[in-house]
Design an enzyme around this catalytic site. Structure first.
Site, mmCIF file in Angstrom:
data_model
loop_
_atom_site.group_PDB
_atom_site.id
_atom_site.type_symbol
_atom_site.label_atom_id
_atom_site.label_comp_id
_atom_site.label_asym_id
_atom_site.label_seq_id
_atom_site.Cartn_x
_atom_site.Cartn_y
_atom_site.Cartn_z
ATOM 1 N N HIS A 481 0.833 -1.209 0.000
ATOM 2 C CA HIS A 481 0.000 0.000 0.000
ATOM 3 C C HIS A 481 0.870 1.261 0.000
ATOM 4 O O HIS A 481 0.567 2.218 0.713
ATOM 5 C CB HIS A 481 -0.905 0.023 1.251
ATOM 6 C CG HIS A 481 -1.938 -1.055 1.256
ATOM 7 N ND1 HIS A 481 -2.656 -1.402 2.366
ATOM 8 C CD2 HIS A 481 -2.378 -1.873 0.261
ATOM 9 C CE1 HIS A 481 -3.498 -2.389 2.075
ATOM 10 N NE2 HIS A 481 -3.333 -2.699 0.802
HETATM 11 C C1 LIG Z 1 0.120 -7.626 -4.524
HETATM 12 C C2 LIG Z 1 -0.768 -6.435 -4.209
HETATM 13 C C3 LIG Z 1 -1.950 -6.637 -3.487
HETATM 14 C C4 LIG Z 1 -2.772 -5.555 -3.190
HETATM 15 N N1 LIG Z 1 -3.992 -5.779 -2.634
HETATM 16 C C5 LIG Z 1 -4.879 -4.756 -2.513
HETATM 17 C C6 LIG Z 1 -6.218 -5.002 -2.135
HETATM 18 O O1 LIG Z 1 -6.656 -6.135 -1.987
HETATM 19 N N2 LIG Z 1 -7.050 -3.932 -1.960
HETATM 20 C C7 LIG Z 1 -6.606 -2.654 -2.133
HETATM 21 O O2 LIG Z 1 -7.376 -1.718 -1.919
HETATM 22 N N3 LIG Z 1 -5.333 -2.395 -2.542
HETATM 23 C C8 LIG Z 1 -4.486 -3.417 -2.774
HETATM 24 N N4 LIG Z 1 -3.230 -3.183 -3.266
HETATM 25 C C9 LIG Z 1 -2.834 -1.795 -3.545
HETATM 26 C C10 LIG Z 1 -3.455 -1.214 -4.807
HETATM 27 O O3 LIG Z 1 -3.598 -2.184 -5.810
HETATM 28 C C11 LIG Z 1 -2.569 -0.050 -5.290
HETATM 29 O O4 LIG Z 1 -2.478 0.912 -4.260
HETATM 30 C C12 LIG Z 1 -3.098 0.623 -6.540
HETATM 31 O O5 LIG Z 1 -3.214 -0.313 -7.583
HETATM 32 C C13 LIG Z 1 -2.164 1.765 -6.931
HETATM 33 O O6 LIG Z 1 -2.588 2.313 -8.142
HETATM 34 P P1 LIG Z 1 -1.647 3.308 -8.967
HETATM 35 O O7 LIG Z 1 -2.413 3.687 -10.177
HETATM 36 O O8 LIG Z 1 -1.163 4.375 -8.056
HETATM 37 O O9 LIG Z 1 -0.372 2.457 -9.350
HETATM 38 P P2 LIG Z 1 -0.273 1.067 -10.252
HETATM 39 O O10 LIG Z 1 -1.616 0.441 -10.254
HETATM 40 O O11 LIG Z 1 0.865 0.371 -9.696
HETATM 41 O O12 LIG Z 1 -0.038 1.642 -11.694
HETATM 42 C C14 LIG Z 1 1.161 2.168 -12.170
HETATM 43 C C15 LIG Z 1 1.315 1.741 -13.620
HETATM 44 O O13 LIG Z 1 2.349 2.515 -14.208
HETATM 45 C C16 LIG Z 1 3.174 1.663 -14.969
HETATM 46 N N5 LIG Z 1 4.493 2.301 -15.032
HETATM 47 C C17 LIG Z 1 5.400 2.442 -14.050
HETATM 48 N N6 LIG Z 1 6.470 3.113 -14.506
HETATM 49 C C18 LIG Z 1 6.217 3.426 -15.794
HETATM 50 C C19 LIG Z 1 6.943 4.123 -16.789
HETATM 51 N N7 LIG Z 1 8.140 4.662 -16.546
HETATM 52 N N8 LIG Z 1 6.387 4.237 -18.031
HETATM 53 C C20 LIG Z 1 5.156 3.702 -18.314
HETATM 54 N N9 LIG Z 1 4.446 3.022 -17.392
HETATM 55 C C21 LIG Z 1 4.968 2.901 -16.142
HETATM 56 C C22 LIG Z 1 3.169 0.355 -14.210
HETATM 57 O O14 LIG Z 1 3.598 -0.731 -14.997
HETATM 58 C C23 LIG Z 1 1.712 0.277 -13.769
HETATM 59 O O15 LIG Z 1 0.926 -0.342 -14.757
HETATM 60 C C24 LIG Z 1 -2.378 -4.233 -3.581
HETATM 61 C C25 LIG Z 1 -1.207 -4.039 -4.299
HETATM 62 C C26 LIG Z 1 -0.412 -5.134 -4.636
HETATM 63 C C27 LIG Z 1 0.844 -4.901 -5.436
#
Ligand SMILES: Cc1cc2nc3c(=O)[nH]c(=O)nc-3n(C[C@H](O)[C@H](O)[C@H](O)COP(=O)(O)OP(=O)(O)OC[C@H]3O[C@@H](n4cnc5c(N)ncnc54)[C@H](O)[C@@H]3O)c2cc1C
Length: 548
Positions: A481
């Site tokens: 998280h």
């Molecule tokens: C194993 C796991 C279990 C979890 N379980 C839960 C749960 O059950 N419930 C819950 O509420 N939360 C859970 N979480 C947390 C939640 O999923 C994340 O907080 C949320 O997905 C974050 O979203 P985001 O858009 O900030 O980042 P992300 O969803 O991580 O998205 C970032 C994206 O950017 C891409 N990226 C990174 N760098 C670059 C770059 N330089 N160029 C192009 N693309 C790039 C990545 O590949 C990724 O696709 C979990 C997370 C994980 C990893």
């Protein structure tokens, strides 16, 4: 629509970097207006893998380098010097494609805290309409729960005897049961809700991006890693990205949006010259704007566990180690879309206060009907216990230990240095001891006793503070998280303002979990999707203002 490649110096109105939980929503919302040309760049590949779709099959993803980033933290001083593995999704859907699917808005009090910190428009009452329009939860109270939105929230109507006994045990210990912990109430014990639709993962890629993927004004390019944001003076004008072994450029006429997540968005800012100028210069990056908060305020929910041998073969362990049970669960899933395959692991949870004088819950106890050596031990080959077992996950909701993340090279393919400083604040360590003791009390309640053969980790011999703390330091792991590294706010250490615009430059926003000033007191997926919904609305409002 998915593109194989882009023409040299392709032009768009908006470029969204990262197709994770947030990026898929931002791209969908922006492209809903056909006059906007939108580019979505994602470093990973497509999400066609069956393991992404069927919830329990996430066990095959979290250790799979094809769809994850293999991040490692710095050695953790307070965890016996061990670095921590931090898996994140590297695929369309991002971490939302490999997460536990738990649906939690979080504690309303924490959003009110954001508002009180100066984030106008981010209190719970402001966010409620956003949460509601995002979700589809027909059985909820229509005054506070949404219906018809892109993200379906599932409440299972049948649970296993272990989850029922857990709920009963918490009630016997004096905690109240909540019918719906996402309706604004938050403290108590409850069956969990899931981001699934008809048994399948319903993340932002499925709920938002998939229905929009044929729009002619939306271009999605996978296997394209953004290397930096390009500037003309202090205005963002596009990005440089790496694809098919080449460095290429794309131009944004209106805005560039970083949605690369809490570990990559601050890295991209620093690589682009936005950050603490001393750190940038040290690594050979020319500063464009000195913004010392970039990469600071790294927060995560640390997690420790108690595991138990279960008296009946009713756990995920029993399914995964028996070909016959696997087949039976598989058929149950195919025919009725129910059973263990329709959830990732956890089934029930309790949010509670460690002391009655606190304003909000500060501890979580979560039941997972599986057990193993650590959080990544999800299959017989990765360390799952070969007997019926379950886990009590113990998590502190508002840890006081705060870390930082910074580039260690101008090379975008080299991960940033990540240091969460877990347990660096003594209060966090003490809170874990309290949480473990309360958890043991729950395991000893009449309702659970018949299902507990023995505590397998840390084990009945570990009872005094010193031994328990040694166990916590040895076994503490992430809850995945991470947030906070591009903090929203109005203070000198904030990175974006409450409209998510990066301070000191133009045409650049961060819209993802990195903007959270503190940890939402829950999983971070639904909060992140709400940030994306609200952020996209702001982008559209500001875009229209310029047009008129
Ligand atoms: C194993 C796991 C279990 C979890 N379980 C839960 C749960 O059950 N419930 C819950 O509420 N939360 C859970 N979480 C947390 C939640 O999923 C994340 O907080 C949320 O997905 C974050 O979203 P985001 O858009 O900030 O980042 P992300 O969803 O991580 O998205 C970032 C994206 O950017 C891409 N990226 C990174 N760098 C670059 C770059 N330089 N160029 C192009 N693309 C790039 C990545 O590949 C990724 O696709 C979990 C997370 C994980 C990893």
């Amino acid at each position: 629509m998915f593109a194989e490649s882009l023409p040299r110096d392709a032009q768009f109105d908006y470029i969204v970097c990262g197709a994770g939980s947030a990026g898929c929503i931002v791209a969908e919302r922006l492209s809903a207006d056909p006059s906007n040309q939108v580019l979505l760049l994602e470093a990973g590949g497509r999400d066609n893998d069956i393991n992404v779709k069927v919830p329990l099959m996430v066990v095959n993803l979290i250790n799979n380098p094809e769809v994850t980033w293999p991040y490692m933290t710095e050695p953790q001083v307070h965890l016996n010097g061990k670095p921590q593995r931090w898996t994140r999704g590297r695929v369309i859907g991002g971490s939302g494609a490999i997460n536990g699917n738990l649906f939690a808005r979080g504690d309303p009090a924490e959003y009110d805290h954001w508002r009180d910190l100066g984030c106008t428009g981010w209190g719970y009452a402001d966010l409620l309409p956003v949460f509601m329009r995002m979700e589809d939860f027909p059985e909820g109270d229509p005054a506070v729960r949404g219906r018809g939105g892109p993200i379906h929230c599932t409440r299972l109507d049948k649970f296993d005897p272990l989850s029922d006994a857990f709920i009963q045990a918490c009630r016997q210990a004096g905690y109240r049961e909540l019918a719906d912990y996402n309706d604004g109430s938050y403290e108590g014990v409850f069956y969990l809700q899931y981001t699934t639709r008809r048994g399948l993962r319903n993340n932002s890629a499925a709920g938002y991006l998939r229905p929009a993927r044929r729009r002619p004004n939306l271009t999605v390019l996978t296997r394209a890693m953004v290397a930096r944001v390009l500037f003309e003076g202090t205005r963002a004008i596009g990005v440089e990205y790496l694809a098919a072994g080449e460095r290429r450029r794309a131009t944004a006429r209106r805005e560039v949006v970083l949605s690369a997540g809490p570990l990559a968005s601050p890295q991209l800012l620093e690589l682009s010259g936005i950050g603490n100028q001393d750190i940038l210069r040290k690594h050979g990056v020319r500063p464009i704007h000195h913004l010392p908060g970039v990469g600071e305020n790294l927060r995560d929910h640390p997690n420790t566990r108690l595991t138990f041998e279960c008296a009946q073969p009713i756990t995920v362990n029993d399914v995964l180690r028996s070909p016959l049970r696997k087949l039976r669960e598989g058929l149950r899933f195919i025919l009725r879309r129910e059973g263990l395959l329709s959830i990732c692991s956890a089934t029930a949870q309790m949010n509670y206060r460690s002391r009655p004088d606190l304003k909000q819950a500060d501890l979580v106890l979560r039941l997972q009907p599986l057990s193993g050596g650590d959080r990544y031990a999800r299959t017989p080959t990765t360390g799952m216990d070969m007997f019926p077992g379950f886990t009590f996950g113990v998590t502190t909701l508002q840890p006081k230990s705060v870390g930082a993340l910074h580039i260690q090279s101008p090379d975008p393919t080299r991960q940033a240095s990540m240091d969460p400083r877990y347990l660096s604040h003594e209060d966090d360590a003490q809170l874990f001891l309290r949480g473990m003791r309360i958890s043991r009390g729950i395991a000893g309640m009449e309702a659970l006793k018949p299902l507990v053969v023995r505590e397998t980790r840390p084990g009945p011999g570990v009872v005094d503070d010193r031994d328990m703390l040694a166990y916590v330091r040895e076994t503490l792991q992430t809850s995945w998280h991470m947030v906070g590294t591009c903090k929203m706010g109005v203070d000198p250490m904030s990175v974006v303002d409450p409209r998510l615009r990066v301070h000191g430059v133009q045409g650049l926003r961060v819209i993802d979990s990195s903007i959270c000033p503190t940890l939402p007191s829950s999983g971070t997926n639904v909060p992140t999707m709400a940030i994306a919904e609200k952020g996209a609305e702001m982008l559209l409002e500001d875009g229209n203002r310029h047009r008129t």
